[in-house]
Motif scaffolding. Structure first.
Motif, mmCIF file in Angstrom:
data_model
loop_
_atom_site.group_PDB
_atom_site.id
_atom_site.type_symbol
_atom_site.label_atom_id
_atom_site.label_comp_id
_atom_site.label_asym_id
_atom_site.label_seq_id
_atom_site.Cartn_x
_atom_site.Cartn_y
_atom_site.Cartn_z
ATOM 1 N N VAL A 114 29.328 5.924 -37.244
ATOM 2 C CA VAL A 114 29.439 6.268 -38.658
ATOM 3 C C VAL A 114 28.753 5.173 -39.461
ATOM 4 C CG1 VAL A 114 30.976 6.743 -40.598
ATOM 5 C CG2 VAL A 114 31.617 7.491 -38.306
ATOM 6 N N ALA A 115 27.638 5.524 -40.099
ATOM 7 C CA ALA A 115 26.870 4.558 -40.878
ATOM 8 C C ALA A 115 27.128 4.752 -42.365
ATOM 9 C CB ALA A 115 25.381 4.711 -40.580
ATOM 10 N N GLU A 116 26.913 3.692 -43.123
ATOM 11 C CA GLU A 116 27.188 3.739 -44.557
ATOM 12 C C GLU A 116 26.331 4.769 -45.273
ATOM 13 O OE1 GLU A 116 27.726 0.584 -48.281
ATOM 14 O OE2 GLU A 116 27.166 -0.113 -46.273
ATOM 15 N N LYS A 117 25.191 5.096 -44.707
ATOM 16 C CA LYS A 117 24.303 6.078 -45.328
ATOM 17 C C LYS A 117 24.735 7.516 -45.064
ATOM 18 C CE LYS A 117 21.150 6.036 -41.352
ATOM 19 N NZ LYS A 117 21.520 7.365 -40.859
ATOM 20 N N ASP A 118 25.664 7.719 -44.138
ATOM 21 C CA ASP A 118 26.099 9.073 -43.796
ATOM 22 C C ASP A 118 26.918 9.681 -44.933
ATOM 23 O OD1 ASP A 118 24.904 8.877 -41.315
ATOM 24 O OD2 ASP A 118 26.722 8.120 -40.337
ATOM 25 N N TRP A 119 26.796 11.004 -45.125
ATOM 26 C CA TRP A 119 27.503 11.686 -46.205
ATOM 27 C C TRP A 119 29.013 11.595 -46.058
ATOM 28 C CZ3 TRP A 119 30.996 15.562 -45.339
ATOM 29 C CH2 TRP A 119 30.976 16.186 -44.088
ATOM 30 N N HIS A 120 29.489 11.434 -44.825
ATOM 31 C CA HIS A 120 30.919 11.427 -44.571
ATOM 32 C C HIS A 120 31.496 10.018 -44.462
ATOM 33 C CE1 HIS A 120 28.722 12.068 -40.634
ATOM 34 N NE2 HIS A 120 29.254 10.872 -40.462
ATOM 35 N N TYR A 121 30.698 8.990 -44.711
ATOM 36 C CA TYR A 121 31.145 7.600 -44.514
ATOM 37 C C TYR A 121 32.381 7.283 -45.358
ATOM 38 C CZ TYR A 121 31.141 2.488 -44.768
ATOM 39 O OH TYR A 121 31.514 1.162 -44.739
ATOM 40 N N LYS A 122 32.328 7.613 -46.643
ATOM 41 C CA LYS A 122 33.411 7.229 -47.544
ATOM 42 C C LYS A 122 34.692 8.002 -47.252
ATOM 43 C CE LYS A 122 34.131 6.030 -52.383
ATOM 44 N NZ LYS A 122 33.581 6.062 -53.772
#
Length: 714
Positions: free
Chosen positions: A587-595
């Protein structure tokens, strides 16, 4: 007289009549003889036979009435119109109906006896013209010219049938309406009419009748009418009123639904108890009654269009007892006490505190936008240990007095100010939201010798914003939320308000005070859910911004849902939004589901795998969904007394993983997760089955109801 003269004197017609008469005598004699020899027939049958014979003689002597032909032309219709001609007597008895073929404009009616008739032309089922004709010979009716009258109906829900009547002046008779099926927005219609003066009436079940205030004059040219706004039927909802006590403050707000606001309230018959008044604009009955007795009166509510509804009420004023209710309230007259600048006097406030068990409600009078209490009065409230409810312009502010640090000799001023219509329109003009009601600027200010400023707030306060009754009746409120206007970012932010249908308000907790408004989210239409078993739940969750679809306007309801998708949906429902820092390997910070994954992980609603991954794109199973929902309930502080063996009700209970059994039991007991039918007719849980996007939406909708109910009672 000679034989030859006799023959010339007797006409052939006379001979025929005589023969018929003799034949009837013979037949009648035979009938009498036959009936005389039998007791099987009552005398009534004999009389009926005589009458039948008499009618034959009458027909012979009187002959058939003379009839005529009626013809004419209908002008102004199109090929798509269905045209029907109806001829009836002036008493309303239909003589003949005739439907014209397509492209046919001329009509002919044969066999019409002499007399006065009403000729009606119906186009598409509605009465278009009424003409009175006198028939005394073959005749051609003057051409009937029709012109289109176009109109628009607004305010009707989709699928509602409206009936549009055009009643001609000075022409009695039944008028058939044009049926219009509403599309939910502004529905256009075309009524074909002959020139003349009309009164327009529109009827729809559940709505007030619209009656045109002025006569509509139709000329020879096509005309367009002003739009007609239909309003839901005005109903006075309040059915009973609470009992009052002598010398004790009384307050009740009457509720009405439908109609067109603003409403006007009045006592139309009888009278209120002495010292109680009905506010004409708010419908609030308030005051302090001081005379015991039973008081019966009628209240009438009138909307801005003049529609009315009335109901009889009774208020019993009893001797004041020493006990008290769980809450007590007081409504100010708006006057100030001597030597102070308060809304309530100290004795009034002390009385309401003494009468309240848990909550003290302070009500600003209608039209007043602020309410003030002094430092001394604030100390009285704080020492009581009771919650304060402030009610201003329908907005409710609930707080614990201990959350406010009020300096000595200061005053606490609660304000609820309506934003002007122009400013409100500008604030929502660049959004996809629709404003419902007013925008309120809510503040709590401290004032003393120092400059006035906002109070130092220690924790959140609870606010409730009113929503019109009509939205609760048709269940359209589920697309609403309260939004906070972020001045720094110049944008509206949702508050995840709880929908309270009993009080018809949206309630939320907030750590800051500012501009708040009820906004309606736009409709999210998916092309692939029409008729799907989960359609209603999907649409509701989408309208609330909890679930979303794809770029091609599909939802893919039967597609398996991933761990990332379900986590994102759940965090939106719970309103969990904060700064996160997670270190899952996939899970990377740029992924839409990160937050969303980060927030859910931080709240201990979801977890990862031993290898440090989260597997966001892996499908989530039904037992995993139950576990995540159970964790979400724990996070929200909802701990029902679940039945630990509820999972055993499923025929495949033994296949549920041990770590998931308690979660399945809790979610199943609360009705959030349910079984699926198997081939043998029993229900199974199917723990290892991947959950679909539709199943997720349905389960989240059930969770929403439980979550909101818990928040209301917290």
């Amino acid at each position: 007289m000679s034989k030859s003269n006799f023959r010339s004197y007797i006409k052939p017609g006379t001979i025929f009549v005589a023969l018929v008469f003799l034949l009837n005598i013979v037949l009648f004699t035979n009938v009498q003889i036959s009936l005389a020899g039998s007791n099987d027939f009552p005398d009534l049958s004999i009389q009926e036979t005589v009458y039948a014979q008499q009618s034959v003689i009458d027909a012979v002597y009187e002959g058939e009435p003379q009839t005529f032909t009626l013809s004419g032309t209908i002008l102004g219709t199109t090929e798509s119109d269905i045209v029907e001609i109806m001829l009836s007597t002036v008493n309303g008895e239909v003589v003949v109906t005739q439907t014209l073929a397509k492209e046919q404009s001329e009509y002919t009616i044969s066999g019409v006896p002499a007399g006065e008739y009403k000729l009606c032309v119906h186009v598409n089922g509605a009465t278009s013209a009424i003409e009175f004709v006198r028939v005394d010979g073959h005749m051609t009716v003057p051409d009937i010219e029709l012109v289109p009258v176009r109109g628009t109906l607004a305010g009707l829900s989709e699928g509602v049938s409206a009936f549009v009547y055009f009643v001609p002046e000075n022409k009695n008779g039944m008028v058939m309406p044009l049926t219009v099926l509403s599309n939910g927005n502004e529905t256009e219609f075309v009524h074909i009419l002959s020139p003349g003066n009309y009164h327009m009436i529109v009827k729809a079940e559940g709505y007030e009748d619209f009656v045109s205030p002025d006569t509509i004059t139709v000329n020879e040219d096509e005309m367009v009418l002003d739009p007609v706004e239909m309003v839901i039927e005005l109903k006075l909802l309040t059915s009973t009123l609470p009992t009052g006590s002598e010398n004790k403050a009384y307050f009740v707000e009457l509720q009405a639904t439908g109609g067109k606001e603003p409403f006007t309230w009045s006592i139309s018959n009888g009278s209120l108890p002495r010292n109680l008044t009905l506010d004409n604009s708010s419908g609030v009955i308030s005051g302090t009654p001081y005379s015991r007795g039973d008081y019966t009166f009628e209240v009438t509510v009138t909307d801005s269009y003049g529609h009315t509804d009335s109901r009889n009420f009774n208020i019993s004023v009893a001797r004041r007892s020493s006990g008290g209710d769980s809450s007590s309230n007081i409504s100010s007259s708006g006057s100030s006490s001597t030597g102070t600048d308060t809304t309530f006097s100290d004795p009034e406030l002390q009385e309401v505190i003494n009468n309240a068990e848990e909550t003290v409600t302070l009500v600003a009078p209608a039209g007043i936008t602020s309410l003030t209490i002094t430092w001394e009065q604030y100390n009285l409230l704080m020492e009581s240990g009771k919650d304060i409810v402030i009610l201003i312009q329908g907005v409710q502010i609930v707080l614990d007095p201990t959350v406010i640090n009020l300096p000595d000799d200061a005053r606490l001023n609660f304000k609820v100010e309506e934003i002007t219509e122009d400013t409100a329109a500008n604030l929502v003009s660049d959004t996809d939201y629709q404003l419902i009601g007013k925008i309120f600027d809510i503040s709590i200010e401290v004032s003393n010798a120092d400059p006035q400023g906002e109070y130092p707030q220690k924790q959140s306060v609870r606010l409730s914003l009113p929503v019109e009754s009509a939205f609760w009746l048709d269940n359209s409120h589920y697309r609403f939320d309260v939004f906070y206007y972020n001045e720094e970012l110049s944008q509206w932010e949702p508050m995840q308000a709880v929908h309270d249908p009993n009080n018809q308000v949206l309630t939320f907790d907030t750590p800051h005070l500012s501009k708040y408004a009820v906004l309606q989210r736009p409709v999210k239409e998916f092309l692939d859910i029409n008729g799907h078993w989960g359609q209603e739940d999907i649409e509701k969750m989408a309208a609330q911004g909890i679930v979303g679809g794809y770029d091609d306007q599909s939802f893919k309801p039967d597609k398996n849902i991933t761990r990332a998708e379900f986590t994102a949906f759940l965090t939106r429902l719970m309103g969990i939004d904060g700064n996160v820092n997670i270190k899952f390997t996939d899970v990377a910070e740029k992924d839409w589901h990160y937050k969303s994954i980060g927030n859910a992980y931080k709240a201990q609603i979801v977890g990862g795998y031993e290898d440090g991954s989260f597997k966001p794109n892996q499908y989530i199973t039904r037992e995993q969904v139950a576990a995540v929902i159970s964790n979400a309930l724990d996070y929200a502080g909802i701990n029902p007394e679940g039945n630990d063996v509820a999972w055993e009700t499923f025929s495949d209970a033994r296949s549920i993983s041990p770590w998931a059994k308690q979660s399945v039991a809790m979610a199943s007991e609360m009705g959030i997760v349910r079984g699926v039918p198997s081939n043998d007719g029993r229900f199974i849980f199917a723990p290892a089955k991947y959950a679909t996007r539709a199943e997720a939406a349905v389960m989240l909708n059930r969770l929403t109801d439980i979550y909101e109910s818990a928040k209301l009672n917290f």
